[in-house]
Design a protein around this motif. Structure first.
Motif, PDB file in Angstrom:
ATOM      1  N   ASP A   1       0.854  -1.179   0.000  1.00  0.00           N
ATOM      2  CA  ASP A   1       0.000   0.000   0.000  1.00  0.00           C
ATOM      3  C   ASP A   1       0.889   1.227   0.000  1.00  0.00           C
ATOM      4  N   VAL A   2       0.659   2.109  -0.977  1.00  0.00           N
ATOM      5  CA  VAL A   2       1.453   3.318  -1.124  1.00  0.00           C
ATOM      6  C   VAL A   2       0.533   4.517  -0.989  1.00  0.00           C
ATOM      7  N   THR A   3       0.870   5.422  -0.065  1.00  0.00           N
ATOM      8  CA  THR A   3       0.120   6.661   0.071  1.00  0.00           C
ATOM      9  C   THR A   3       0.630   7.623  -0.993  1.00  0.00           C
ATOM     10  N   VAL A   4      -0.256   7.959  -1.920  1.00  0.00           N
ATOM     11  CA  VAL A   4       0.101   8.831  -3.032  1.00  0.00           C
ATOM     12  C   VAL A   4       0.044  10.295  -2.602  1.00  0.00           C
ATOM     13  N   ALA A   5      -1.006  10.646  -1.869  1.00  0.00           N
ATOM     14  CA  ALA A   5      -1.195  12.038  -1.451  1.00  0.00           C
ATOM     15  C   ALA A   5      -2.173  12.081  -0.290  1.00  0.00           C
ATOM     16  N   THR A   6      -2.165  13.202   0.391  1.00  0.00           N
ATOM     17  CA  THR A   6      -3.174  13.500   1.397  1.00  0.00           C
ATOM     18  C   THR A   6      -3.984  14.679   0.874  1.00  0.00           C
ATOM     19  N   ILE A   7      -5.289  14.590   0.989  1.00  0.00           N
ATOM     20  CA  ILE A   7      -6.147  15.669   0.492  1.00  0.00           C
ATOM     21  C   ILE A   7      -6.040  16.860   1.425  1.00  0.00           C
TER      22      ILE A   7
ATOM     23  N   ILE B   1      -1.426  17.240  -0.912  1.00  0.00           N
ATOM     24  CA  ILE B   1      -0.109  17.199  -0.293  1.00  0.00           C
ATOM     25  C   ILE B   1       0.506  15.887  -0.784  1.00  0.00           C
ATOM     26  N   LEU B   2       1.432  15.989  -1.710  1.00  0.00           N
ATOM     27  CA  LEU B   2       2.005  14.791  -2.336  1.00  0.00           C
ATOM     28  C   LEU B   2       2.834  13.985  -1.350  1.00  0.00           C
ATOM     29  N   ARG B   3       2.718  12.656  -1.444  1.00  0.00           N
ATOM     30  CA  ARG B   3       3.493  11.727  -0.622  1.00  0.00           C
ATOM     31  C   ARG B   3       4.300  10.776  -1.490  1.00  0.00           C
ATOM     32  N   THR B   4       4.292  10.989  -2.788  1.00  0.00           N
ATOM     33  CA  THR B   4       5.003  10.110  -3.714  1.00  0.00           C
ATOM     34  C   THR B   4       5.968  10.933  -4.545  1.00  0.00           C
TER      35      THR B   4
ATOM     36  N   GLN C   1       2.075  26.139 -10.624  1.00  0.00           N
ATOM     37  CA  GLN C   1       3.410  26.250 -10.045  1.00  0.00           C
ATOM     38  C   GLN C   1       3.801  24.873  -9.526  1.00  0.00           C
ATOM     39  N   ASP C   2       4.086  24.719  -8.250  1.00  0.00           N
ATOM     40  CA  ASP C   2       4.478  23.410  -7.719  1.00  0.00           C
ATOM     41  C   ASP C   2       3.340  22.728  -6.978  1.00  0.00           C
ATOM     42  N   ARG C   3       2.129  23.245  -7.066  1.00  0.00           N
ATOM     43  CA  ARG C   3       0.977  22.685  -6.354  1.00  0.00           C
ATOM     44  C   ARG C   3       0.158  21.799  -7.290  1.00  0.00           C
ATOM     45  N   TRP C   4      -0.412  20.730  -6.721  1.00  0.00           N
ATOM     46  CA  TRP C   4      -1.286  19.828  -7.463  1.00  0.00           C
ATOM     47  C   TRP C   4      -2.719  20.014  -6.971  1.00  0.00           C
ATOM     48  N   TYR C   5      -3.650  20.069  -7.909  1.00  0.00           N
ATOM     49  CA  TYR C   5      -5.078  20.174  -7.604  1.00  0.00           C
ATOM     50  C   TYR C   5      -5.795  19.117  -8.418  1.00  0.00           C
TER      51      TYR C   5
ATOM     52  N   TYR D   1       3.622  15.102   7.981  1.00  0.00           N
ATOM     53  CA  TYR D   1       3.426  16.507   8.314  1.00  0.00           C
ATOM     54  C   TYR D   1       4.051  17.346   7.209  1.00  0.00           C
ATOM     55  N   PRO D   2       3.625  18.600   7.065  1.00  0.00           N
ATOM     56  CA  PRO D   2       4.166  19.426   5.979  1.00  0.00           C
ATOM     57  C   PRO D   2       5.681  19.578   6.024  1.00  0.00           C
ATOM     58  N   ALA D   3       6.253  19.737   7.208  1.00  0.00           N
ATOM     59  CA  ALA D   3       7.697  19.950   7.296  1.00  0.00           C
ATOM     60  C   ALA D   3       8.492  18.676   7.063  1.00  0.00           C
ATOM     61  N   GLN D   4       8.012  17.556   7.630  1.00  0.00           N
ATOM     62  CA  GLN D   4       8.712  16.273   7.497  1.00  0.00           C
ATOM     63  C   GLN D   4       7.826  15.158   8.026  1.00  0.00           C
TER      64      GLN D   4
END
Length: 195
Positions: A5-11, A24-27, A60-64, A128-131
């Motif tokens: 199971d791979v977490t791709v992103a968090t909404i 929030i990308l996790r991949t 920019q660098d954000r995904w929607y 978390y956003p920082a790490q």
């Protein structure tokens, strides 16, 4: 075939009025894992739900993205914090990068200090956003969060079933059982005045 199971992103936050959400990308492979038509089985407010990727855009660098099943901002706000997880072929992933690992592979591994002492067992990874933080259940049953950075977690050996940690001093030290805070100060009895 074994899967991971791979977490791709968090909404993240709802964006706009038509159900679009920020991710929030996790991949490190978002282009491969987030495509139109990809379906994610999630749980929202205790209920199972399927979310199908309808539209993806980058600014920019954000995904929607928008989901076929989400029509408005209210529904999109209810998804905030939900992880988008897919199953991937474990062998194919290992062939692509033998040094890589996924958070789901860490759960249950023994955590050892660089000096060889056992510190506990991995319960999971919190994002978390920082790490990311490695969540460890210590030998005395405490829950410790260790930043998942190379300086503090220099090695993950999946074959040996161990995570090597070099935590900052005191993080894994247990408090003495009789330590319950500072002792009350004793002083001379106070005098009361009548008013």
């Amino acid at each position: 075939m074994s899967t991971l199971d791979v977490t791709v992103a968090t909404i993240g936050r709802a964006h706009g009025l038509r159900g679009e959400v920020a991710l929030i990308l996790r991949t490190d492979q978002p282009e491969e894992r987030l495509q139109n038509g990809t379906a994610f089985d999630v749980v929202v407010a205790g209920r199972p739900r399927t979310l199908t990727v309808g539209r993806i855009r980058r600014q920019q660098d954000r995904w929607y993205l928008s989901f076929d099943e989400v029509a408005d901002r209210t529904d999109a706000e209810a998804l905030r914090g939900v992880d988008l997880v897919i199953a991937v072929d474990a062998e194919q992933e290992a062939d692509e990068d033998p040094e890589a690992w996924y958070p789901s592979q860490l759960k249950g591994l023994v955590v050892r200090h660089v000096d060889g002492r056992e510190l506990g067992t991995v319960m999971g990874v919190e994002h978390y956003p920082a790490q990311d933080l490695l969540v460890v259940r210590t030998l005395d049953r405490r829950r410790v969060q260790l930043p998942l950075v190379e300086q503090l977690v220099p090695e993950v050996d999946l074959e040996a079933g161990v995570v090597i940690a070099d935590p900052p001093g005191g993080l894994f030290d247990s408090l003495p059982e009789d330590e319950q805070g500072p002792e009350p100060e004793t002083s001379a009895p106070s005098t009361r005045t009548k008013g």
